[in-house]
Motif scaffolding. Sequence first.
Motif, PDB file in Angstrom:
ATOM      1  N   TRP A  35      40.968  11.932  62.295  1.00 24.40           N
ATOM      2  CA  TRP A  35      41.593  12.647  63.290  1.00 24.40           C
ATOM      3  C   TRP A  35      43.255  12.504  63.051  1.00 24.40           C
ATOM      4  N   CYS A  39      43.798  16.740  66.153  1.00 22.53           N
ATOM      5  CA  CYS A  39      42.628  17.338  65.904  1.00 22.53           C
ATOM      6  C   CYS A  39      41.770  16.597  64.721  1.00 22.53           C
ATOM      7  N   TRP A  58      37.107  18.564  57.594  1.00 23.31           N
ATOM      8  CA  TRP A  58      37.760  19.185  58.391  1.00 23.31           C
ATOM      9  C   TRP A  58      39.358  19.271  58.039  1.00 23.31           C
ATOM     10  N   GLY A  61      41.811  20.860  62.393  1.00 19.30           N
ATOM     11  CA  GLY A  61      40.892  21.338  63.655  1.00 19.30           C
ATOM     12  C   GLY A  61      39.885  22.249  63.166  1.00 19.30           C
ATOM     13  N   TRP A 251      39.899  21.566  71.228  1.00 14.73           N
ATOM     14  CA  TRP A 251      41.460  21.347  71.008  1.00 14.73           C
ATOM     15  C   TRP A 251      42.267  22.539  70.471  1.00 14.73           C
ATOM     16  N   CYS A 253      43.388  24.950  67.607  1.00  9.80           N
ATOM     17  CA  CYS A 253      43.798  24.819  66.257  1.00  9.80           C
ATOM     18  C   CYS A 253      45.267  25.250  65.993  1.00  9.80           C
TER      19      CYS A 253
END
Length: 725
Positions: A35, A39, A58, A61, A251, A253
């Motif tokens: 994280w 995000c 990822w 996000g 969240w 992006c």
Amino acid sequence: MSVAHVDDDEEIQNPGEVYHVQKFFDNEDIYMGQWAHNCPNGHGKYLWADGCMYVGEWYKGRTNGKGKFSWPCGATYEGQFKNGYLDGEGTYIGSSNDTYRGDWVYNMKHGKGARNYANGDHYEGHWRKGQPNGKGRYQWDNGDQYIGHWRRGKMNGNGTMIWANGNRYDGCWENGLPRGNGTFRWVDGSFYVGVWSKEPREQSATYYPSDSQTGGLDWDPQEVYLVSLSDCRISHGEDIYVFPSQKTLNWPCEGDGKENDLRLRKASVGGYSLGSESDLSFDCGSECLGSGRKIDEGMVAKESDMLRGYRRPHIIIKPTKKQGLTISKGHKNYELMLNLQLGIRHSVGRFAPATSLDLKATAFDLRDKMWTRFPPEGSKHTPPHQSCEFRWKDYCPLVFRTLRKLFKVDSADYMVSLCGNDALRELSSPGKSGSFFYLTNDDKYMIKTMKKSEVKVLIRMLPAYYNHVRAYENTLVTKFFGLHCVRMSGPGQKKVRFVIMGNLFCTEYAIHRRFDLKGSSHGRLTEKPESEIESTTTLKDLDLNFIFLLQKSWFHQFCSQVDQDCSFLEQERIMDYSLLVGIHFKEISHSGEPLNTRANASEVQPPIGNGDQTSEGAAPCLDVLVNTNWWASVRLGSSMPAQAELTVRRNNGESLLVGEPTGECYDVILVFGIIDILQDYDISKKLEHAYKSFHHDPTSISAVDPIQYSQRFRDFIFRIFSLDI
């Protein structure tokens, strides 16, 4: 990089630092993984309350990189993701064991891939926007198979159907059924050949029995449609009802500014304007869950088209310029120009009896050449002139005189263009081979200086060339009108050999873009920014950002002629030729940008004036249906109305020869032809192939065997020219 571990209820001190977190959201979604910046960023696992799950990479996000997405019904996708979309290489396995392995672009099967359907069918080949499109092989579970071309999920173009019982059909297809020329063969050796159609009145064919067969034909051709093809239905397979890019995330992006609610937002991504906020939203449920409705595939495709992460090429059309520098007195080649004009006038103007198109073999003999001396004071056969003394040679004069007749070239007009009061124009720089090019003032003809080896190739292939252009009046290969040699008197003077050809770009339309296309990638990029591209700039394969859509009748004629021309060049051991394409944009804005249109090609307008660019608000043209002169000028490769669809290349695929279609189309007029057809595969080209193969992908270089070159050239050309449906 250090990774701190933070529980869901702990406060993150530095948002920019990478943490390993466990997040439990109010809607019962769960995230575990790396994280940063508020995000997911790195590797992580997201579990939705409805049972969907993603495990993988990822970035800011969004799912990005390698990962695996699974649905509660048991379906999975494992492969590449980009900005939340299935994009790159990946494998989808459906709940009913429907499987696809191959390329994806923005949630759609696009590129090369293979699919095993739940009913036992199998397709392997090219895909476009989720459907078989291009070359591919489809095999049914009963053993029948089709190998050939596809368009929008149906058999379309040239292809072969082979039934499990040994019967087969080779020929043309349209919209999933045989249509046009084709042959149906039985396993016993008998066959039925001719024109096929589902409509009996349009079908015309002949039956030929096998040697062992006696008696007539007790068979109705319509059985192919009613019986033989009845079981050959293409499976549509299992649909994906919800994509990772359509799932709600908790969240903002980057660039969203608010929670991702799966609406189409007002934005401009890569140059595509999405307009105002839409009321269209997607239901995140799935039919395999029993909740929600099926996602409309057309809407998904529309969203994918609009949300491409590409940068749209910015096309600016500059005013057209006349090519070349006029050869005036004082130019280094001024006397050479005078000698060319004197020699051509002598050759063409000399009396000759009417010739038949059936030429004897002696007309092609290399010894059929005539040397003529041109002294300044004149002679019994030549006029006085103000140039230096020179000698003039004609190669195979009877053949070229007959070629001009075959090409419907009037001798008087020919002499006026080449030998009139107007001077020739020399192009600014020699070609790659070192040859110089000259244009007549009216742009009808081009004169190219030649190496001795090129002259030998042309003389060698001249009989086959003559037979080919006589057999195919719409041939796309270069039109040759004369082959000559000049030798000026004086020490150190060399022979200048030259050929006279038709100028492909002699048209009343202004040529706004021109491309020289070979189907190879090595060295096939001009690397010029848009600001430096002039109307006279010749761009190459990797500069090409269009595919060309032709009307049905022209498209089939085009494909057939390219096949015939390439077969001829292959037989003559010729390689390194190009398709030269000129584009005239019919509508251009005041700022110099071509206007995005989608007019039917049958409604194309005739040219305005001298073909200069038009603009928004320009006066409408006369109805083309009454402009018979314009329609009469339309020939294959000459003043052809078409659509040019803009393409873009992915960031990780800049070396791809053909980009992804965008749906943005322009009304255009095309001129095109096959040029540079005098390079045979000699020892120098074989050595070039061997040397470059050590340093580059052998398939990407231009110098390859004529058979390989012909096949690669055709494959490429048939990808950038398509049927406008």
